[in-house]
Scaffold this active site. Structure first.
Site, PDB file in Angstrom:
ATOM      1  N   SER A 267       0.844  -1.203   0.000  1.00 11.23           N
ATOM      2  CA  SER A 267       0.000   0.000   0.000  1.00 11.23           C
ATOM      3  C   SER A 267       0.872   1.242   0.000  1.00 11.23           C
ATOM      4  O   SER A 267       2.081   1.191   0.229  1.00 11.23           O
ATOM      5  CB  SER A 267      -0.888   0.013   1.240  1.00 11.23           C
ATOM      6  OG  SER A 267      -0.076   0.253   2.377  1.00 11.23           O
ATOM      7  N   LYS A 268       0.212   2.367  -0.233  1.00  7.15           N
ATOM      8  CA  LYS A 268       0.908   3.652  -0.227  1.00  7.15           C
ATOM      9  C   LYS A 268       1.550   3.869   1.142  1.00  7.15           C
ATOM     10  O   LYS A 268       2.649   4.406   1.254  1.00  7.15           O
ATOM     11  CB  LYS A 268      -0.105   4.748  -0.536  1.00  7.15           C
ATOM     12  CG  LYS A 268       0.423   6.139  -0.301  1.00  7.15           C
ATOM     13  CD  LYS A 268      -0.520   7.177  -0.831  1.00  7.15           C
ATOM     14  CE  LYS A 268      -0.517   8.453  -0.012  1.00  7.15           C
ATOM     15  NZ  LYS A 268       0.764   8.904   0.468  1.00  7.15           N
TER      16      LYS A 268
END
Ligand code: GLU
Length: 512
Positions: A267-268
């Site tokens: 994920s970011k």
């Protein structure tokens, strides 16, 4: 060789910056198409108006320009199946939703958000095996199956909001082959009556728009992320229901990109936490102005990134790791894509960049280096800068790291490494260096080999180890124990600068 029947598409939704996993998906589509002489298409899936983010479409297009993966057809290019932006194809989808209603394969549903919420709560409290709007509850809800078609149509005419839901058959096995995962079988009783179309915005949902466009655009292979695998049975059923089964594309669901520790989807937040980009280009959130790092701005070469991404889920079956784009096209096959998630190893990304940096010519690196350090390098001839780049490029992973390995070619050291002084600057070092100045001053052609020989001879005559002179010399010229071969540094700096710097260090550094 072109092959008109091979047509693949990358179909992002413009809901924000493109995740690096999306770039990997597009890359595999590109490699697959190019290998078989097929067509690589960009379709923008923007039917979810609530999630639309301004600038995201441009960002996607710029990302692929930078990566060097050009589309053959699609948004920004055009082609025989234009338009390629789904919001411009609005009119197309409704007729198919209505065809399904006519054939009793879909129905109108009028349930309000509260009614749907109550249904969910009720099914959850009953611990039902299927907690969604599906075959076992549709008979209790507000839809054209319970109200009848005539009543439903008059409600629609009155302007009451509605959706069109697919009528999922009960207890039917849907079977489909995935190129990567093999045979997949799903019992429709585990699926729900997904919404296909909404009157509120007169737009189809992802499922109907996606299947319709894949059919109309004659897509031969759908290559997409694993997160779409749960939608596959519904899509297969839509092909059957719409009578398009004979032209159904083949499917390949790519493995997920996993966090560096292999636990869960990348994920970011992982990138923010560990300091690496998860987006190809920098992205500034239009609402919050929050900046997310990009590979481009972090100093990656697009070809290195592409090579790195190609290995996240695929391998050529050999030990070779460095592949140009053309070599990737030759070597790629979906049969060599793995089923299991690909762990994102950021160190490997840096390794690839380092390899590409080493392969690039000093001229190419020099151009980037000059751009990054414009002011500091202004006074130096281009040839000299390019030569320096050739000497230090093997020592870094990024061009922006090169200054710290090469500053001494352009300016006197500002300080001396105290640790090294403590260890290597002996009581006789100053005298030795003074003598070395004479030796160096006497070299008529100040080249690396001549310097090398003179310094070796000097140490031999004095009967001392090479390090006794070389390390203090390096400290005088560089200020630290870094940099390429010492005679090369001396040659590049020239006699005058060398002697000036040695003299300065003798005056500044106190012996132990
Ligand atoms: N619009 C979907 C996405 O955002 C496309 C999925 C597919 O390729 O079918 O990824």
């Amino acid at each position: 060789m072109s092959n008109q029947s091979i047509r693949v598409r990358f179909a992002p939704s413009p809901t924000g910056p493109l995740h690096i996993g999306g770039v990997r998906t597009a890359l595999y589509n590109y490699l697959f198409a190019k290998k078989l002489g097929g067509t690589f298409i960009l379709r923008i899936e923007d039917t979810d108006s609530n999630r639309f983010v301004p600038g995201a479409e441009e960002y996607i297009i710029d990302s692929f320009k930078w990566c060097g993966l050009p589309f053959d057809e699609g948004v920004g290019i055009g082609g025989p199946y234009a338009p390629y932006r789904q919001s411009e194809r609005k009119e197309i989808y409704k007729q198919y939703a209505q065809q399904l209603i006519r054939e009793d394969k879909a129905y109108y549903a009028f349930d309000t958000p509260e009614e749907l919420e109550n249904l969910r709560k009720k099914l959850e409290s009953e611990k039902a095996s299927n907690t969604s709007y599906s075959y076992h509850v549709r008979k209790d809800m507000n839809n054209s199956l319970t109200l009848g078609m005539a009543a439903s149509e008059s409600m629609i005419n009155e302007g009451i909001p509605y959706v069109i839901r697919i009528k999922m058959p009960e207890n039917t096995i849907i079977e489909v082959n995935d190129i990567i995962r093999g045979k997949i079988e799903v019992n429709t009783s585990t699926l729900d009556d997904k919404v296909l179309w909404k009157s509120s915005d007169q737009l189809p949902t992802y499922h109907l728009a996606n299947v319709t466009d894949d059919f109309l655009m004659k897509i031969s292979h759908v290559i997409r992320g694993e997160e779409w695998l749960p939608s596959l049975p519904l899509h297969v059923l839509l092909y059957q229901y719409l009578g398009w089964q004979a032209s159904m594309p083949q499917f390949a669901h790519l493995p997920l990109l996993l966090k560096p520790d292999g636990k869960g989807k990348l994920s970011k937040r992982d990138g923010d936490k560990m300091g690496f980009p998860v987006f190809p280009l920098e992205w500034i959130d239009p609402k919050t102005d929050e900046i997310s790092m990009g590979y481009r701005e972090s100093g990656y070469f697009p070809d290195a990134l592409v090579n790195f991404l190609s290995f996240l889920g695929w391998n050529p079956g050999t030990e070779k790791e460095l592949f140009s784009l053309n070599e990737l096209i030759d070597a790629f096959s979906l049969e060599h894509v793995s089923k299991s998630g690909a762990r994102f190893d950021f160190e490997k990304a840096k390794w690839f960049n380092h390899q590409y940096l080493m392969q690039k010519s000093p001229e190419e690196i020099g151009n980037i280096f000059m751009k990054i350090n414009k002011e500091k390098l202004e006074a130096f001839p281009q040839d000299y800068i390019i030569k320096v780049c050739g000497l230090v490029k093997d020592r870094v992973s990024f061009v922006h790291e090169m200054w710290s390995q090469s500053y001494f070619f352009f300016e006197d050291p500002q300080q001396y490494d105290q640790e090294l002084i403590k260890k290597k600057w002996k009581s006789d070092t100053n005298t030795l260096l003074s003598d070395a100045i004479n030796v160096l001053d006497n070299i008529s052609l100040f080249t690396a080999p001549a310097i090398h020989d003179a310094l070796h001879e000097f140490c031999q005559q004095k009967n001392i180890g090479l390090g006794m002179v070389m390390i203090p010399l390096r400290l005088s010229l560089v200020g630290a124990g870094i940099g390429p071969d010492l005679p090369l540094i001396l040659e590049m700096l020239g006699k005058q600068t060398v002697i000036k710097r040695i003299q300065k260090s003798i005056n500044t550094i106190k012996s132990e």
